[in-house]
Design a protein around this motif. Structure first.
Motif, PDB file in Angstrom:
ATOM      1  N   GLY A  99       0.794  -1.212   0.000  1.00 12.06           N
ATOM      2  CA  GLY A  99       0.000   0.000   0.000  1.00 12.06           C
ATOM      3  C   GLY A  99       0.828   1.266   0.000  1.00 12.06           C
ATOM      4  O   GLY A  99       0.282   2.370  -0.098  1.00 12.06           O
ATOM      5  N   LEU A 100       2.161   1.145   0.093  1.00  6.77           N
ATOM      6  CA  LEU A 100       3.040   2.313   0.086  1.00  6.77           C
ATOM      7  C   LEU A 100       4.246   2.035  -0.799  1.00  6.77           C
ATOM      8  O   LEU A 100       4.957   1.037  -0.610  1.00  6.77           O
ATOM      9  N   ARG A 101       4.485   2.924  -1.762  1.00  9.09           N
ATOM     10  CA  ARG A 101       5.641   2.781  -2.649  1.00  9.09           C
ATOM     11  C   ARG A 101       6.128   4.167  -3.045  1.00  9.09           C
ATOM     12  O   ARG A 101       5.340   5.080  -3.296  1.00  9.09           O
ATOM     13  N   LEU A 102       7.446   4.331  -3.080  1.00 13.28           N
ATOM     14  CA  LEU A 102       8.080   5.578  -3.487  1.00 13.28           C
ATOM     15  C   LEU A 102       8.934   5.336  -4.718  1.00 13.28           C
ATOM     16  O   LEU A 102       9.630   4.321  -4.807  1.00 13.28           O
ATOM     17  N   THR A 103       8.895   6.283  -5.645  1.00  7.91           N
ATOM     18  CA  THR A 103       9.754   6.224  -6.829  1.00  7.91           C
ATOM     19  C   THR A 103      10.457   7.569  -6.964  1.00  7.91           C
ATOM     20  O   THR A 103       9.828   8.589  -7.271  1.00  7.91           O
ATOM     21  N   TRP A 104      11.762   7.565  -6.693  1.00  4.57           N
ATOM     22  CA  TRP A 104      12.573   8.770  -6.827  1.00  4.57           C
ATOM     23  C   TRP A 104      12.875   8.983  -8.303  1.00  4.57           C
ATOM     24  O   TRP A 104      13.478   8.125  -8.960  1.00  4.57           O
ATOM     25  N   MET A 105      12.447  10.134  -8.839  1.00  5.80           N
ATOM     26  CA  MET A 105      12.653  10.436 -10.245  1.00  5.80           C
ATOM     27  C   MET A 105      13.904  11.282 -10.484  1.00  5.80           C
ATOM     28  O   MET A 105      14.198  11.656 -11.610  1.00  5.80           O
ATOM     29  N   GLY A 106      14.638  11.582  -9.423  1.00  7.55           N
ATOM     30  CA  GLY A 106      15.810  12.444  -9.497  1.00  7.55           C
ATOM     31  C   GLY A 106      15.557  13.746  -8.771  1.00  7.55           C
ATOM     32  O   GLY A 106      14.431  14.243  -8.683  1.00  7.55           O
ATOM     33  N   HIS A 107      16.626  14.305  -8.192  1.00  7.78           N
ATOM     34  CA  HIS A 107      16.563  15.542  -7.416  1.00  7.78           C
ATOM     35  C   HIS A 107      15.521  15.393  -6.308  1.00  7.78           C
ATOM     36  O   HIS A 107      15.603  14.462  -5.518  1.00  7.78           O
ATOM     37  N   SER A 108      14.514  16.267  -6.247  1.00  9.76           N
ATOM     38  CA  SER A 108      13.507  16.169  -5.186  1.00  9.76           C
ATOM     39  C   SER A 108      12.172  15.641  -5.692  1.00  9.76           C
ATOM     40  O   SER A 108      11.184  15.652  -4.952  1.00  9.76           O
ATOM     41  N   SER A 109      12.135  15.187  -6.929  1.00  8.29           N
ATOM     42  CA  SER A 109      10.895  14.687  -7.527  1.00  8.29           C
ATOM     43  C   SER A 109      10.657  13.241  -7.116  1.00  8.29           C
ATOM     44  O   SER A 109      11.487  12.370  -7.389  1.00  8.29           O
ATOM     45  N   GLY A 310      11.108   4.112  10.603  1.00  2.34           N
ATOM     46  CA  GLY A 310      10.857   4.422   9.204  1.00  2.34           C
ATOM     47  C   GLY A 310      12.121   4.448   8.377  1.00  2.34           C
ATOM     48  O   GLY A 310      13.247   4.428   8.883  1.00  2.34           O
ATOM     49  N   VAL A 311      11.932   4.512   7.066  1.00  6.95           N
ATOM     50  CA  VAL A 311      13.023   4.493   6.096  1.00  6.95           C
ATOM     51  C   VAL A 311      13.270   5.908   5.586  1.00  6.95           C
ATOM     52  O   VAL A 311      12.327   6.664   5.345  1.00  6.95           O
ATOM     53  N   MET A 312      14.529   6.259   5.417  1.00  2.21           N
ATOM     54  CA  MET A 312      14.896   7.560   4.849  1.00  2.21           C
ATOM     55  C   MET A 312      15.298   7.396   3.389  1.00  2.21           C
ATOM     56  O   MET A 312      16.139   6.553   3.046  1.00  2.21           O
ATOM     57  N   LEU A 313      14.676   8.199   2.520  1.00  2.00           N
ATOM     58  CA  LEU A 313      15.061   8.292   1.116  1.00  2.00           C
ATOM     59  C   LEU A 313      15.806   9.606   0.917  1.00  2.00           C
ATOM     60  O   LEU A 313      15.219  10.681   1.074  1.00  2.00           O
ATOM     61  N   PRO A 314      17.104   9.580   0.592  1.00  2.00           N
ATOM     62  CA  PRO A 314      17.836  10.829   0.345  1.00  2.00           C
ATOM     63  C   PRO A 314      17.411  11.454  -0.976  1.00  2.00           C
ATOM     64  O   PRO A 314      17.337  10.774  -2.005  1.00  2.00           O
ATOM     65  N   ILE A 315      17.126  12.754  -0.967  1.00  2.00           N
ATOM     66  CA  ILE A 315      16.718  13.468  -2.172  1.00  2.00           C
ATOM     67  C   ILE A 315      17.548  14.737  -2.328  1.00  2.00           C
ATOM     68  O   ILE A 315      18.373  15.058  -1.493  1.00  2.00           O
ATOM     69  N   HIS A 316      17.304  15.437  -3.460  1.00  2.00           N
ATOM     70  CA  HIS A 316      17.973  16.710  -3.754  1.00  2.00           C
ATOM     71  C   HIS A 316      19.461  16.509  -4.035  1.00  2.00           C
ATOM     72  O   HIS A 316      20.314  17.234  -3.546  1.00  2.00           O
ATOM     73  N   TRP A 317      19.756  15.509  -4.833  1.00  2.00           N
ATOM     74  CA  TRP A 317      21.143  15.283  -5.226  1.00  2.00           C
ATOM     75  C   TRP A 317      21.123  14.515  -6.547  1.00  2.00           C
ATOM     76  O   TRP A 317      20.115  13.949  -6.954  1.00  2.00           O
ATOM     77  N   GLY A 318      22.262  14.514  -7.262  1.00  2.00           N
ATOM     78  CA  GLY A 318      22.465  13.627  -8.389  1.00  2.00           C
ATOM     79  C   GLY A 318      21.969  14.111  -9.733  1.00  2.00           C
ATOM     80  O   GLY A 318      22.419  13.603 -10.761  1.00  2.00           O
ATOM     81  N   THR A 319      21.045  15.074  -9.773  1.00  2.00           N
ATOM     82  CA  THR A 319      20.402  15.460 -11.031  1.00  2.00           C
ATOM     83  C   THR A 319      20.893  16.792 -11.566  1.00  2.00           C
ATOM     84  O   THR A 319      21.002  16.974 -12.782  1.00  2.00           O
ATOM     85  N   PHE A 320      21.179  17.748 -10.688  1.00  2.00           N
ATOM     86  CA  PHE A 320      21.664  19.069 -11.091  1.00  2.00           C
ATOM     87  C   PHE A 320      22.915  19.429 -10.293  1.00  2.00           C
ATOM     88  O   PHE A 320      23.048  19.040  -9.138  1.00  2.00           O
ATOM     89  N   ASN A 321      23.807  20.171 -10.923  1.00  2.00           N
ATOM     90  CA  ASN A 321      25.029  20.631 -10.274  1.00  2.00           C
ATOM     91  C   ASN A 321      24.749  21.998  -9.664  1.00  2.00           C
ATOM     92  O   ASN A 321      24.717  23.010 -10.351  1.00  2.00           O
ATOM     93  N   LEU A 322      24.533  22.033  -8.341  1.00  2.00           N
ATOM     94  CA  LEU A 322      24.081  23.255  -7.678  1.00  2.00           C
ATOM     95  C   LEU A 322      24.983  23.718  -6.544  1.00  2.00           C
ATOM     96  O   LEU A 322      24.667  24.711  -5.885  1.00  2.00           O
ATOM     97  N   ALA A 323      26.075  23.018  -6.260  1.00  2.00           N
ATOM     98  CA  ALA A 323      26.906  23.358  -5.098  1.00  2.00           C
ATOM     99  C   ALA A 323      28.339  22.913  -5.343  1.00  2.00           C
ATOM    100  O   ALA A 323      28.615  22.134  -6.268  1.00  2.00           O
ATOM    101  N   PRO A 324      29.295  23.354  -4.516  1.00  2.00           N
ATOM    102  CA  PRO A 324      30.707  23.022  -4.748  1.00  2.00           C
ATOM    103  C   PRO A 324      31.092  21.581  -4.440  1.00  2.00           C
ATOM    104  O   PRO A 324      32.164  21.144  -4.845  1.00  2.00           O
ATOM    105  N   HIS A 325      30.264  20.842  -3.711  1.00  2.00           N
ATOM    106  CA  HIS A 325      30.697  19.508  -3.295  1.00  2.00           C
ATOM    107  C   HIS A 325      30.717  18.540  -4.475  1.00  2.00           C
ATOM    108  O   HIS A 325      30.003  18.726  -5.475  1.00  2.00           O
ATOM    109  N   PRO A 326      31.534  17.473  -4.395  1.00  2.00           N
ATOM    110  CA  PRO A 326      31.548  16.465  -5.454  1.00  2.00           C
ATOM    111  C   PRO A 326      30.172  15.848  -5.666  1.00  2.00           C
ATOM    112  O   PRO A 326      29.365  15.757  -4.739  1.00  2.00           O
TER     113      PRO A 326
END
Length: 415
Positions: A99-109, A310-326
């Motif tokens: 009854g619960l499913r998450l699909t990360w589409m990239g960044h925060s989507s 609960g489970v943590m899904l990391p978001i807001h990374w991987g899709t756009f280059n927005l900061a100095p970190h690797p």
């Protein structure tokens, strides 16, 4: 002067020349509602804890030297094609067993399927997070699936109006579907200009709630800022979101710096089966408006309460280059932070659906195959932040400013 050839005031004429992506300024009853908000003080929306939004003076010059250094630039993008999940649409054709499913589409989507309903958080399907098609941060990987092929969506949830969270072409495409939009106070002005009917807007201040298709959605506080145009007046609010269905509960952080209010959100709206937490685009040059991976993990633990499950899904990374970190550092830092905390995390490829209540979660470090070589930075600081007791305030990792938000744009103004 208006004159016979100027039927409208000059200000109105200039406003009409703005690019459509800039959106619209709140006016009329919407502006009155903004001005009466307890979170709107001295002409701007205020953060729950003071926040610095960008470097200034000498630190701006220092940031520029670091940001444009050739070797650093190379590490901020993947070396090869980002591996997308190949069967997104096939997997989504079957309902989630739990009854619960998450699909990360990239960044925060994120597409969230919860108790028979479907929510699309911060959908950005555009090629650039920018008001212009020829400039601004470009995608580092394609979208995992066409927006039109995702099927019906009950509600679209927007966290704030920055370009990497509120995308004009995506909103226009979704406006044609008849879906409901849940947005923070003031953001509805943008959507109305882009074709969303006011009847399909649910515009909320912090701690206000709306019901959509049997789901309870609450706009909860966050520590960030807003703005799309040249002036950035702080007349649109930013928010995180708590969603409760008949059986499951989920949380989306939007963009935020760490602040003690996560514990209150968890106590009032949790426990959450899953949290979607921002862990990328952080920097010591804007330490209060984006979280490091350790701060993101600490926020997740705060939201869970005394017995994290609960489970943590990391978001807001991987899709756009927005900061100095690797490019890969947010993912690596999250793995480190989870190991220190003993927390459950999901590490899906873009487009890979997973069920947070399942015993098996996506765990392969897929990014390592395309990450630029080099030592990761900041892992020790992030781990140290997690070992501090929960009641000590904002952790040292990433800073913890006390100054009030100025409403100025970020160095990466779309983040």
């Amino acid at each position: 002067m208006t004159g016979a050839g100027f039927p409208h005031p000059l200000r109105s004429r200039l406003r009409s020349l703005r690019p459509p992506a800039f959106g619209a300024d709140p006016a009329g009853a919407r502006l009155q509602r903004i001005r009466s908000s307890p979170n709107f003080v001295n002409g701007t929306f205020q953060n729950p804890v003071g926040a610095r939004t960008r470097p200034s003076g000498a630190s701006m010059l220092e940031f520029a030297r670091i940001y444009f250094r050739k070797e650093a630039r190379a590490r901020r993008t993947p070396m090869g094609r980002v591996p997308l999940h190949p069967g997104t649409l096939t997997d989504l054709a079957q309902p989630p067993a739990s009854g619960l499913r998450l699909t990360w589409m990239g960044h925060s989507s994120v597409l969230a399927e919860i108790d028979g309903r479907r929510i699309l958080f911060d959908p950005v399907w555009g090629e650039r997070c920018s008001p212009f098609s020829f400039a601004g941060p470009r995608r580092l990987h394609p979208v995992p699936a066409p927006l039109a092929d995702l099927g019906p969506v009950d509600v679209v949830v927007i966290s704030h109006d920055h370009y990497d969270h509120l995308d004009l072409p995506t909103v226009r495409a979704l406006a044609a579907t008849g879906t409901v939009f849940a947005v923070p106070l003031g953001v509805g002005a943008h959507l109305e200009r882009w074709g969303v009917s006011p009847a399909r807007l649910r515009e909320l201040d912090w701690n206000e709630t709306t019901e959509v298709s049997g789901l309870t959605l609450t706009a909860t506080p966050a520590r960030h800022f807003c703005g799309r145009g040249l002036r950035n007046q702080q007349h649109t609010l930013w928010a995180s979101w708590a969603v409760a269905g008949p059986v499951h509960r989920i949380y989306h952080s939007g963009d935020t710096g760490y602040f003690p209010g996560f514990r209150d959100i968890g106590a009032q709206h949790g426990p959450f089966d899953a949290t979607m937490i921002q862990i990328g685009a952080y920097s010591e040059y804007w330490p209060d408006i984006h979280m490091t991976p350790a701060e993101g993990m600490r926020a997740h633990l705060d939201l869970q309460g005394p017995e994290p499950s609960g489970v943590m899904l990391p978001i807001h990374w991987g899709t756009f280059n927005l900061a100095p970190h690797p490019w890969s550092e947010p993912a690596e830092g999250t793995v480190t932070a989870a190991a220190v905390a003993g927390a459950r995390i999901a590490l899906p490829r873009p487009g890979e659906p997973f069920e947070p209540t399942s015993a098996t979660l996506p765990a392969e470090p897929w990014w390592r195959a395309v990450a630029a070589p080099g030592r990761r930075t900041g892992d020790d600081d992030r781990a140290d932040a997690l070992t501090r007791s929960p009641g000590t305030g904002v952790p040292s990792a990433g800073g913890g400013g006390k100054g009030e938000s100025t409403g100025s744009p970020e160095v990466a103004p779309t983040a």
